[in-house]
Write a protein that holds these residues in place. Sequence first.
Motif, PDB file in Angstrom:
ATOM      1  N   GLY A 136       0.802  -1.222   0.000  1.00  0.00           N
ATOM      2  CA  GLY A 136       0.000   0.000   0.000  1.00  0.00           C
ATOM      3  C   GLY A 136       0.834   1.270   0.000  1.00  0.00           C
ATOM      4  N   THR A 179      -4.603   2.103 -10.353  1.00  0.00           N
ATOM      5  CA  THR A 179      -5.099   0.944  -9.587  1.00  0.00           C
ATOM      6  C   THR A 179      -5.370   1.363  -8.147  1.00  0.00           C
ATOM      7  N   PHE A 180      -4.421   2.160  -7.576  1.00  0.00           N
ATOM      8  CA  PHE A 180      -4.606   2.636  -6.203  1.00  0.00           C
ATOM      9  C   PHE A 180      -5.754   3.650  -6.109  1.00  0.00           C
ATOM     10  N   GLU A 183      -9.143   1.771  -7.300  1.00  0.00           N
ATOM     11  CA  GLU A 183      -9.317   0.493  -6.591  1.00  0.00           C
ATOM     12  C   GLU A 183     -10.046  -0.537  -7.443  1.00  0.00           C
ATOM     13  N   ASN A 185      -9.415  -3.072 -11.408  1.00  0.00           N
ATOM     14  CA  ASN A 185      -8.429  -3.526 -12.383  1.00  0.00           C
ATOM     15  C   ASN A 185      -8.210  -2.472 -13.475  1.00  0.00           C
ATOM     16  N   PRO A 207      -6.012  -4.388  -7.729  1.00  0.00           N
ATOM     17  CA  PRO A 207      -5.860  -4.030  -6.307  1.00  0.00           C
ATOM     18  C   PRO A 207      -5.992  -5.255  -5.409  1.00  0.00           C
ATOM     19  N   LEU A 215      -7.680  -1.306   1.070  1.00  0.00           N
ATOM     20  CA  LEU A 215      -6.652  -1.534   0.047  1.00  0.00           C
ATOM     21  C   LEU A 215      -5.310  -1.845   0.709  1.00  0.00           C
ATOM     22  N   ALA A 218      -1.130  -3.745  -4.545  1.00  0.00           N
ATOM     23  CA  ALA A 218      -1.579  -4.059  -5.911  1.00  0.00           C
ATOM     24  C   ALA A 218      -0.655  -5.108  -6.506  1.00  0.00           C
TER      25      ALA A 218
END
Length: 462
Positions: A136, A179-180, A183, A185, A207, A215, A218
């Motif tokens: 993360g 992606t972060f 959250e 694909n 994620p 989260l 990834a």
Amino acid sequence: MRLRPLLGKPLAAYHAGIFILVAVTGIIISQLTEAYIILASILVVEYIILLVIMLHVNEKYIRPIWKSSRLVDELLEGNYRARIHHESGGSIGELNNKLNVLARNLSEFRMQEQMQEEQLSTVIDNTQSGLVLIDGKGYIHLVNRKFLSMFGGTPQDYRSYLYYDVLENETIHQTVQYTFLYEKNITDSFTQTIDFEKKYIDIIGAPIFDERNMLKGAVLLLYDITHLKKLEVMRKDFVANVSHELKTPITSITGFTETLLNGAMDDKETLNNFLMIIYDESSRLSNLIEDLLTLSRLEKDEFKLTRTTINFNRLINEVLPIIQQRAEQKGISLTTDVTKDITMHADGKRIKQILINLLTNAISYTPENGDVNLSITDEEENVHITVTDNGIGIDQEAIPRIFERFYRVDKARSRDTGGTGLGLAIVKHIVEVHDGKISVDSKLGEGSVFHVLLPKYDKTSP
Ligand SMILES: Nc1ncnc2c1ncn2[C@@H]1O[C@H](COP(=O)(O)OP(=O)(O)OP(=O)(O)O)[C@@H](O)[C@H]1O
Ligand SMILES: [Mg+2]
């Protein structure tokens, strides 16, 4: 808390007590008169009894407890192979047995855990896509073997570093950020030069969530799709080539027909000439379509050869009349050396096609009055077909390409002979479906030799 030092103390205290007792008894005895010797002897006997009792207590209770404490220490340190080897009964014996069972269970758990770790890392390392695990905070935790083969370096060059410090590619950075951020694909693609070769890579960022749906990091998956891109380019080239090859004769036919309709047909000679051209172009069109159909049939997965026992002498007698005529037109001497009664289990119609295509080429690419020879010999496991000419020959650089569809060394020249560049592609396919091999020896200006080796027995049939 460590148990051993605590349990060690009572043992030391016992020994100290015994020592003090012996010393005091000795001093007292030395001070006493003979009347007290008996009393002293009793004391000594008492002391010996006490000593025996203490030794017994030590062996039965203190030592086993001390050993249990040592075992617990070993287990705490991660040595799950440690066990207690001490015969004792009662509740202490039971305790030791339970501790041994606990140690055995821990050891099994550890082994299972190790096996699972190994299986997981084997899967991760052998997967055909590159894999990167990012936490993360953006630190890389894991890169697999495929990733290293794509981007170079060792695991140590990436592990525990921030992804944007060790990965230079902008698309990768963006994929991680999105992606972060979203959250979900994220997919993207980019090109990368690996070993001086341009590679097409698809990237997916996925994620990872913890059990509270927060989260955690990834995972990046990188697929090398270069071979798919190449196939796509080949398919596009093929469609472009076919369209071009079809368009040329059609344009020609339309053009000449229009000219005739616009009045040229009134002139008998022009009419004749143009009709000849239209006839040639339509045969070319029909040949091209026939060749394309042959190729597509050969390439079909369900394509099956119709194998029978074929006799080469008979086959040649069917092929030669077709070829002889062309050779005579150019004054080319066509000779054959065929070992008598060679037979093999093969698809006669397709083998005939090999001979026709190779001999037609030999005649087409040999100037007038040249020599062309066909030889067929029996070589233990194979039938060896050789077509030799003393024609224009093929440049060394062009040799690997002549089996490609539509490839012609000299487009203009090949067109004059009505060629579309599919003949050798068909030959190669037929040879390959027979599990055979084809090769060429050629020298520019001196001539060419085409070798075809066909295994006599079908390896696939029982
Ligand atoms: N015996 C040969 N001598 C010299 N060049 C050859 C010979 N055979 C083939 N080639 C070269 O290889 C190319 C590909 O041959 P291929 O038979 O596939 O096509 P083509 O003869 O041009 O057309 P077609 O589809 O009508 O056979 C030819 O255009 C020619 O340049
Ligand atoms: Mg040809």
